[in-house]
Design a protein around this motif. Structure first.
Motif, mmCIF file in Angstrom:
data_model
loop_
_atom_site.group_PDB
_atom_site.id
_atom_site.type_symbol
_atom_site.label_atom_id
_atom_site.label_comp_id
_atom_site.label_asym_id
_atom_site.label_seq_id
_atom_site.Cartn_x
_atom_site.Cartn_y
_atom_site.Cartn_z
ATOM 1 N N ALA A 594 84.184 -1.147 -0.930
ATOM 2 C CA ALA A 594 83.908 0.180 -1.494
ATOM 3 C C ALA A 594 85.189 1.016 -1.496
ATOM 4 O O ALA A 594 85.950 1.024 -0.527
ATOM 5 C CB ALA A 594 82.822 0.881 -0.688
ATOM 6 N N ASP A 595 85.417 1.730 -2.607
ATOM 7 C CA ASP A 595 86.596 2.579 -2.748
ATOM 8 C C ASP A 595 86.276 3.953 -2.157
ATOM 9 O O ASP A 595 85.396 4.657 -2.666
ATOM 10 C CB ASP A 595 86.966 2.715 -4.218
ATOM 11 C CG ASP A 595 88.274 3.472 -4.418
ATOM 12 O OD1 ASP A 595 88.791 4.011 -3.429
ATOM 13 O OD2 ASP A 595 88.760 3.526 -5.565
ATOM 14 N N PRO A 596 86.971 4.377 -1.089
ATOM 15 C CA PRO A 596 86.646 5.676 -0.472
ATOM 16 C C PRO A 596 86.747 6.846 -1.438
ATOM 17 O O PRO A 596 85.946 7.784 -1.366
ATOM 18 C CB PRO A 596 87.672 5.790 0.667
ATOM 19 C CG PRO A 596 88.055 4.379 0.983
ATOM 20 C CD PRO A 596 88.001 3.658 -0.334
ATOM 21 N N ARG A 597 87.716 6.822 -2.350
ATOM 22 C CA ARG A 597 87.881 7.956 -3.262
ATOM 23 C C ARG A 597 86.710 8.054 -4.235
ATOM 24 O O ARG A 597 86.223 9.154 -4.533
ATOM 25 C CB ARG A 597 89.201 7.828 -4.011
ATOM 26 C CG ARG A 597 90.415 7.878 -3.096
ATOM 27 C CD ARG A 597 91.715 7.931 -3.877
ATOM 28 N NE ARG A 597 92.873 7.956 -2.975
ATOM 29 C CZ ARG A 597 93.344 9.060 -2.401
ATOM 30 N NH1 ARG A 597 92.760 10.229 -2.636
ATOM 31 N NH2 ARG A 597 94.386 9.013 -1.598
ATOM 32 N N ARG A 598 86.259 6.918 -4.737
ATOM 33 C CA ARG A 598 85.116 6.953 -5.657
ATOM 34 C C ARG A 598 83.842 7.371 -4.940
ATOM 35 O O ARG A 598 83.028 8.127 -5.483
ATOM 36 C CB ARG A 598 84.941 5.575 -6.298
ATOM 37 C CG ARG A 598 86.072 5.201 -7.250
ATOM 38 C CD ARG A 598 85.767 3.884 -7.954
ATOM 39 N NE ARG A 598 86.827 3.551 -8.918
ATOM 40 C CZ ARG A 598 86.803 2.463 -9.689
ATOM 41 N NH1 ARG A 598 85.782 1.600 -9.602
ATOM 42 N NH2 ARG A 598 87.789 2.245 -10.528
ATOM 43 N N VAL A 599 83.655 6.887 -3.722
ATOM 44 C CA VAL A 599 82.478 7.290 -2.958
ATOM 45 C C VAL A 599 82.532 8.788 -2.664
ATOM 46 O O VAL A 599 81.517 9.495 -2.775
ATOM 47 C CB VAL A 599 82.375 6.480 -1.648
ATOM 48 C CG1 VAL A 599 81.201 6.965 -0.809
ATOM 49 C CG2 VAL A 599 82.232 4.993 -1.953
ATOM 50 N N ALA A 600 83.719 9.293 -2.315
ATOM 51 C CA ALA A 600 83.858 10.725 -2.039
ATOM 52 C C ALA A 600 83.526 11.552 -3.276
ATOM 53 O O ALA A 600 82.828 12.576 -3.194
ATOM 54 C CB ALA A 600 85.277 11.024 -1.557
ATOM 55 N N ALA A 601 84.015 11.111 -4.445
ATOM 56 C CA ALA A 601 83.730 11.852 -5.678
ATOM 57 C C ALA A 601 82.234 11.827 -5.999
ATOM 58 O O ALA A 601 81.655 12.842 -6.416
ATOM 59 C CB ALA A 601 84.542 11.260 -6.825
ATOM 60 N N ALA A 602 81.592 10.667 -5.794
ATOM 61 C CA ALA A 602 80.168 10.557 -6.089
ATOM 62 C C ALA A 602 79.344 11.437 -5.148
ATOM 63 O O ALA A 602 78.395 12.116 -5.581
ATOM 64 C CB ALA A 602 79.730 9.100 -5.983
ATOM 65 N N LEU A 603 79.686 11.454 -3.869
ATOM 66 C CA LEU A 603 78.937 12.279 -2.916
ATOM 67 C C LEU A 603 79.141 13.766 -3.183
ATOM 68 O O LEU A 603 78.202 14.570 -3.052
ATOM 69 C CB LEU A 603 79.352 11.933 -1.489
ATOM 70 C CG LEU A 603 78.950 10.542 -0.987
ATOM 71 C CD1 LEU A 603 79.527 10.298 0.409
ATOM 72 C CD2 LEU A 603 77.438 10.387 -0.960
ATOM 73 N N THR A 604 80.364 14.140 -3.543
ATOM 74 C CA THR A 604 80.625 15.546 -3.861
ATOM 75 C C THR A 604 79.789 15.991 -5.053
ATOM 76 O O THR A 604 79.202 17.085 -5.052
ATOM 77 C CB THR A 604 82.118 15.754 -4.147
ATOM 78 O OG1 THR A 604 82.884 15.356 -3.004
ATOM 79 C CG2 THR A 604 82.411 17.206 -4.451
ATOM 80 N N LEU A 611 78.935 19.898 -0.466
ATOM 81 C CA LEU A 611 79.492 18.942 0.489
ATOM 82 C C LEU A 611 81.013 18.913 0.378
ATOM 83 O O LEU A 611 81.576 18.905 -0.727
ATOM 84 C CB LEU A 611 78.942 17.535 0.239
ATOM 85 C CG LEU A 611 77.461 17.293 0.517
ATOM 86 C CD1 LEU A 611 77.114 15.839 0.269
ATOM 87 C CD2 LEU A 611 77.106 17.693 1.951
ATOM 88 N N ASP A 612 81.659 18.899 1.517
ATOM 89 C CA ASP A 612 83.108 18.717 1.594
ATOM 90 C C ASP A 612 83.355 17.299 2.088
ATOM 91 O O ASP A 612 83.100 16.998 3.268
ATOM 92 C CB ASP A 612 83.718 19.747 2.542
ATOM 93 C CG ASP A 612 85.219 19.585 2.688
ATOM 94 O OD1 ASP A 612 85.824 18.921 1.829
ATOM 95 O OD2 ASP A 612 85.789 20.128 3.664
ATOM 96 N N VAL A 613 83.809 16.429 1.210
ATOM 97 C CA VAL A 613 84.011 15.011 1.528
ATOM 98 C C VAL A 613 85.499 14.698 1.395
ATOM 99 O O VAL A 613 86.096 14.952 0.346
ATOM 100 C CB VAL A 613 83.193 14.099 0.590
ATOM 101 C CG1 VAL A 613 83.301 12.645 1.040
ATOM 102 C CG2 VAL A 613 81.738 14.536 0.530
ATOM 103 N N HIS A 614 86.078 14.169 2.433
ATOM 104 C CA HIS A 614 87.497 13.806 2.355
ATOM 105 C C HIS A 614 87.745 12.547 3.181
ATOM 106 O O HIS A 614 87.049 12.284 4.170
ATOM 107 C CB HIS A 614 88.396 14.943 2.859
ATOM 108 C CG HIS A 614 88.164 15.334 4.285
ATOM 109 N ND1 HIS A 614 88.670 14.635 5.342
ATOM 110 C CD2 HIS A 614 87.464 16.360 4.823
ATOM 111 C CE1 HIS A 614 88.314 15.207 6.471
ATOM 112 N NE2 HIS A 614 87.575 16.247 6.190
ATOM 113 N N PRO A 615 88.741 11.736 2.762
ATOM 114 C CA PRO A 615 89.064 10.520 3.518
ATOM 115 C C PRO A 615 89.597 10.859 4.901
ATOM 116 O O PRO A 615 90.232 11.894 5.115
ATOM 117 C CB PRO A 615 90.142 9.836 2.647
ATOM 118 C CG PRO A 615 89.996 10.456 1.296
ATOM 119 C CD PRO A 615 89.526 11.855 1.528
ATOM 120 N N VAL A 616 89.332 9.983 5.845
ATOM 121 C CA VAL A 616 89.872 10.137 7.197
ATOM 122 C C VAL A 616 91.381 9.895 7.150
ATOM 123 O O VAL A 616 91.856 8.925 6.552
ATOM 124 C CB VAL A 616 89.193 9.147 8.164
ATOM 125 C CG1 VAL A 616 89.856 9.200 9.533
ATOM 126 C CG2 VAL A 616 87.717 9.466 8.269
#
Length: 761
Positions: A594-604, A611-616
């Motif tokens: 899973a690509d963290p950036r794509r998952v973050a964009a989808a959740l946002t 929601l504030d979603v950012h990579p660790v």
């Protein structure tokens, strides 16, 4: 003088390759040391400059809104106080990027902790919605003066009036909120206040913090940050890069000096007759020494001058952090002194080892002495005789015997070749550790890929449902992070409750076990050092006005955040002390691929902006220049190893000239005689490669773990290179030695008998 120059010129023509390699190796070493000096200056001086110009506070204390922070001005050792300033925790958004911030109500430009404007202007009462952003926060938001910021979930809009540098810890996603200076009218819902304290003696910082907490009351103090933490955050990875460059640069300098020492010693042994002739025609011992000394000093000086010119002229044009470091370093006061001292020091060190070797040339007798008919150690050992009796190839047996016949000289040659190979093994270990941070972050203390926070527009159950609906999310661990005072009240640490007893958070452990039961926790190395405790001890932490949190440290985790000053337990454990605690964020572990950036964009998008979603944050992300640094260092070390191999081959060929007649007399062909020299060189390279691997792996582990300890991450992060890579290094050294030795050995084996007789005589 004319005769000296003619001798030096003829020697240069005979050893062009060696001269070129020594010059290039010196240039690489000096470039490494100059870049290390630039990185150290870049890491320390900008922060110190900002701290001095803004009259930075040595301690920033966050307290509850009702705390009487004016009492701090009356403490002994306090020079001046800034604030108290009301603060509000918020989230701002700009151009699709969100960041957690601290809005600080600042009615006028303070005299202590005075922000240094780099763009725009300071706050104006005519613009009640205007703000000034800390520079790192502005870069993260891609914000400039004139841009507008929104507060998601509200109708509030802020206008960026200016951008300023500050000596306080800068914005770091997920761990440190960004700093925003605003007028009191823009801070509508203050939930705390902050006070800056400037001390007359910075060395008394811990004592001053302890006194401040005592005066204000532990229940009123939320968080304490000191000037040492701000300096460490500003230096960041730059100091580590400087340490790596400096360490390998000094190691390469020692290796190069030893290689030059060995080359001169081998050349002296091979030119005893020529040196005797020089003495006989009137050369004094001092002149003979100067021939070798000045010649090699010229090589080193040429390389050092070229390195200094290259760094000064093109260093600032290197893309990325190294170029920025050189550009800043060139404007610092100590730049000129370092630019002169480093090359001169390198040349003098090489000159010292050169002089020690050349001194032996001055002691050569002016009367030519016939070389002994049998070299010391040339008599076959019992092992060699038994090997010949087993009908092993004679060339193989004699070559191995030749490599280790003269014990002192052979061991010295192996040791000189071992040093650059050992440093290469250490460099490869650093590269592998960096790759492990990127490739397997869960094993390096980063099991979660994303952090999700809600602005309050979604309920906790709504957030959990949204996360569970995404098939790419493997696990979502609820968590909360609190600032806790350590015993003695000299600082704060991060107390995290993540996961539950049923689904514990998968911390990466270096020691002990996971926290499974009530009141159990794992801690980072930074916390253990700060509190002077170890695994198995009980600790008492104070969180606001709550009852003290007493935890049993059952393990040491690899903790790359907050300098390792983190205690991690389960959310259930913290709720036992405060049942009202609710999750403030969720740590997400994603499924493989899973690509963290794509998952973050989808959740946002699914959260509707709530929601504030950012990579660790991965600490290895800031060390990307280390790859180029390691590559360059390996190239320099390879050059030094090449010089040593050429020296060993030259000495082996010259010493074998006396044996050619005897070997031919017993019926050995030129090919077999060549194989003896090639085998001897190969054995030397193999012994050096094995010794470098055996010594380099534990040394690399110690060095990397020591760096982990000093940064608070802790030991246990070091990774050894893959066995295949080490095998490739050993094979490259052995095969390279064989290839380099083949041609000169073949020429020596096919020399005419008359030439051989003249060499022997």
């Amino acid at each position: 003088m004319r005769a000296t120059l003619r001798w030096a010129h003829s020697d240069l023509r005979a050893h062009r390759g060696e001269a070129l390699f020594i010059t290039l190796a010196t240039a690489g070493i000096v470039v490494s040391l100059l870049l290390a000096a630039a990185l150290f200056g870049y890491a320390t001086n900008p922060w110190q400059r900002i701290f001095t110009q803004e009259r930075g506070a040595h301690v920033w204390i966050h307290t509850a809104p009702g705390a009487d922070a004016r009492k701090l001005a009356r403490l002994d050792g306090v020079e001046s106080v800034a604030g108290p300033y009301p603060t509000e925790s918020a989230t701002v958004a700009s151009r699709g990027t969100r960041a957690a911030v601290e809005l600080r109500a600042t009615p006028h430009l303070p005299s202590v902790g005075r922000p240094l404007l780099t763009a725009g202007r300071w706050l104006d009462a005519a613009e009640p919605g205007g703000v000034v952003l800390e520079s790192r926060l502005a870069r993260a938001l891609l914000a400039e003066p004139g841009d507008t910021l929104t507060l998601p979930g509200t109708a509030r809009v802020l206008t960026v009036e200016g951008i300023a540098d500050s000596a306080e810890p800068g914005y770091s996603p997920g761990s440190q909120p960004g700093l925003v200076w605003a007028l009191p009218s823009a801070v509508r819902a203050p939930n705390g206040q902050v006070t800056g304290v400037r001390l007359s003696d910075p060395a008394e910082t811990d004592y001053a913090v302890q006194r401040a907490v005592t005066v204000l009351g532990a229940d009123a103090v939320g968080e304490v940050s000191t000037w040492q933490q701000g300096r460490a955050a500003a230096q960041g990875e730059n100091r580590l890069l400087g340490q790596v460059l400096g360490l390998f640069g000094l190691g390469a300098l020692v290796a190069a000096a030893l290689a030059v020492h060995g080359a001169i010693g081998t050349r002296i042994r091979g030119h005893l007759r020529d040196l005797s002739v020089l003495k006989a025609i009137g050369f004094t011992p001092g002149q003979v020494v100067r021939i070798f000394l000045l010649q090699h000093l010229a090589y080193a000086a040429l390389g050092a001058v070229a390195a200094a010119a290259l760094t000064e002229g093109l260093g600032s044009r290197v893309p990325g952090r190294l170029g920025d470091a050189v550009g800043v370093w060139q404007g610092l006061p100590g730049h000129t002194a370092a630019l002169l001292a480093v090359p001169v020091g390198a040349v003098l060190f090489i000159g010292l080892t050169t002089g020690l070797a050349a001194w032996r040339a001055g002691r050569v007798s002016p009367v030519p002495v016939a070389r002994p008919s049998a070299a010391r150690g040339a008599r076959l050992t019992g092992v060699a005789r038994r090997a010949l009796g087993l009908r092993l190839p004679a060339a193989l047996v004699l070559g191995c015997h030749k490599a280790f016949a003269g014990r002192g000289r052979s061991l010295a040659g192996v040791a000189r070749l071992t040093l650059p190979l050992l440093l290469i093994v250490v460099a490869l270990s650093a590269w592998t550790t960096l790759d492990r941070f990127h490739g397997s972050p869960a094993r390096m203390g980063l099991p979660a890929a994303l952090t999700v926070r809600s602005d309050g527009g979604l309920t906790d159950s709504g957030v959990r449902s949204l996360l569970a609906a995404d098939p790419r999310v493997a696990d979502a661990y609820p968590g909360v992070e609190l600032a806790a005072l350590v015993p003695g009240q000299t600082g704060t640490i991060a107390l995290r409750g993540v996961g539950t007893h049923a689904r514990p958070y998968p911390c990466a452990l270096a020691e002990g076990r996971t926290a499974r039961g009530p009141d159990e926790a794992v801690a980072g190395q930074g916390l253990l050092d700060l509190m002077h405790v170890r695994v198995g001890d009980w600790v008492r932490l104070t969180v606001g006005s709550q009852q003290p949190q007493i935890l049993h440290i059952v393990g040491r985790s690899i903790e790359p955040q907050n300098a390792g000053r983190v205690a991690t337990t389960s959310l259930d454990t913290l709720r036992e002390n405060d049942p009202a605690l609710s999750p403030a964020f969720y740590e997400l572990r994603l499924r493989p691929g899973a690509d963290p950036r794509r998952v973050a964009a989808a959740l946002t998008a699914a959260g509707g902006g709530h929601l504030d979603v950012h990579p660790v944050t991965n600490p290895a992300d800031g060390l990307s220049p280390l790859r180029a640094v390691v590559t360059g260092l390996i190239a320099v070390l390879a050059l030094i190893g090449l010089v040593e191999l050429l020296t060993a081959i030259g000495g082996s060929v010259r010493e074998g000239e006396r044996d050619v007649l005897a070997l031919r007399a017993i019926g050995m062909s030129p090919r077999q005689i060549t194989a003896i020299t090639v085998t001897a060189t190969t054995c030397t390279a193999l012994a050096a490669a094995v010794a470098a691997t055996a010594l380099g792996l534990p040394l690399a582990r110690r060095l990397i773990d020591a760096q982990g300890d000093s940064s608070g991450i802790g030991a246990g992060i070091a990774q050894s290179p893959p066995p295949g890579l080490l095998l490739l290094l050993c094979a490259g050294a052995v095969l390279g030695a064989a290839a380099l030795a083949a041609l000169p050995a073949a020429r020596a084996a096919r020399r005419r008998l008359a030439d051989t007789l003249s060499a022997v005589g």
